[in-house]
Design a protein around this motif. Structure first.
Motif, PDB file in Angstrom:
ATOM      1  N   PRO A 168      -5.419   3.480   3.897  1.00  0.00           N
ATOM      2  CA  PRO A 168      -6.902   3.211   4.398  1.00  0.00           C
ATOM      3  C   PRO A 168      -7.026   2.511   5.776  1.00  0.00           C
ATOM      4  CG  PRO A 168      -5.625   1.555   2.935  1.00  0.00           C
ATOM      5  CD  PRO A 168      -4.758   2.744   3.058  1.00  0.00           C
TER       6      PRO A 168
ATOM      7  N   CYS B 196      -9.216   3.026  -2.929  1.00  0.00           N
ATOM      8  CA  CYS B 196     -10.274   2.397  -2.463  1.00  0.00           C
ATOM      9  C   CYS B 196     -11.002   2.998  -1.535  1.00  0.00           C
ATOM     10  CB  CYS B 196      -9.397   1.475  -1.472  1.00  0.00           C
ATOM     11  SG  CYS B 196      -8.278   2.258  -0.325  1.00  0.00           S
ATOM     12  N   ALA B 197     -10.754   4.067  -0.913  1.00  0.00           N
ATOM     13  CA  ALA B 197     -11.875   4.699  -0.216  1.00  0.00           C
ATOM     14  C   ALA B 197     -12.818   5.758  -1.064  1.00  0.00           C
ATOM     15  CB  ALA B 197     -11.093   5.650   0.813  1.00  0.00           C
TER      16      ALA B 197
ATOM     17  N   LEU C   7     -10.036   7.088   5.054  1.00  0.00           N
ATOM     18  CA  LEU C   7      -8.335   7.298   5.066  1.00  0.00           C
ATOM     19  C   LEU C   7      -7.859   7.943   6.339  1.00  0.00           C
ATOM     20  CD1 LEU C   7      -8.075   8.477   1.418  1.00  0.00           C
ATOM     21  CD2 LEU C   7      -7.737   6.221   2.132  1.00  0.00           C
TER      22      LEU C   7
ATOM     23  N   ILE D 297     -14.197   1.573   3.717  1.00  0.00           N
ATOM     24  CA  ILE D 297     -12.978   2.198   3.971  1.00  0.00           C
ATOM     25  C   ILE D 297     -13.064   3.643   3.902  1.00  0.00           C
ATOM     26  CG2 ILE D 297     -10.817   2.325   2.689  1.00  0.00           C
ATOM     27  CD1 ILE D 297     -11.427  -0.185   1.100  1.00  0.00           C
TER      28      ILE D 297
ATOM     29  N   CYS E  48      -7.002  -1.048  -7.590  1.00  0.00           N
ATOM     30  CA  CYS E  48      -5.627  -0.371  -6.753  1.00  0.00           C
ATOM     31  C   CYS E  48      -4.505  -0.411  -7.516  1.00  0.00           C
ATOM     32  CB  CYS E  48      -5.498  -1.354  -5.702  1.00  0.00           C
ATOM     33  SG  CYS E  48      -4.158  -0.819  -4.305  1.00  0.00           S
TER      34      CYS E  48
ATOM     35  N   CYS F  31       1.046  -1.188  -0.062  1.00  0.00           N
ATOM     36  CA  CYS F  31      -0.134   0.108   0.023  1.00  0.00           C
ATOM     37  C   CYS F  31       0.955   1.404   0.047  1.00  0.00           C
ATOM     38  CB  CYS F  31      -0.859  -0.009   1.035  1.00  0.00           C
ATOM     39  SG  CYS F  31      -2.063   1.598   1.446  1.00  0.00           S
TER      40      CYS F  31
ATOM     41  N   GLY G  92      -5.461   6.210  -1.848  1.00  0.00           N
ATOM     42  CA  GLY G  92      -6.953   6.331  -1.627  1.00  0.00           C
ATOM     43  C   GLY G  92      -7.912   6.063  -2.429  1.00  0.00           C
TER      44      GLY G  92
END
Length: 73
Positions: free
Chosen positions: A38, A22-23, A32, A30, A60, A16, A20
């Motif tokens: 995350p 994913c959020a 941040l 999810i 991602c 990772c 961001g």
């Protein structure tokens, strides 16, 4: 993987980089932290959200998200 098997989100912290995305794709599960990394709520992913969760994992940039089976008590 079976749609009925409870899923959870795991993060590969060595991969990772805090992009961001994913959020943005999965805001119900999810958020941040202050550095952009995350924070996963740990709740099982409901079947209606699995498609978005899979997209978050596949989109991602460093493939740090993974959906895994959640152990049932």
């Amino acid at each position: 993987m079976d749609q009925k098997t409870p899923q959870k989100i795991d993060i590969d912290w060595t991969a990772c980089q805090g992009h961001g995305l994913c959020a943005e794709l999965l805001p119900d599960h999810i958020t941040l932290d202050e550095w952009g990394y995350p924070l996963v709520d740990g709740a099982p992913i409901p079947p209606r959200t699995l498609k978005r969760a899979r997209r978050a994992a596949s989109d991602c940039p460093v493939l740090a998200l993974k959906l895994t089976p959640r152990a049932t008590p």
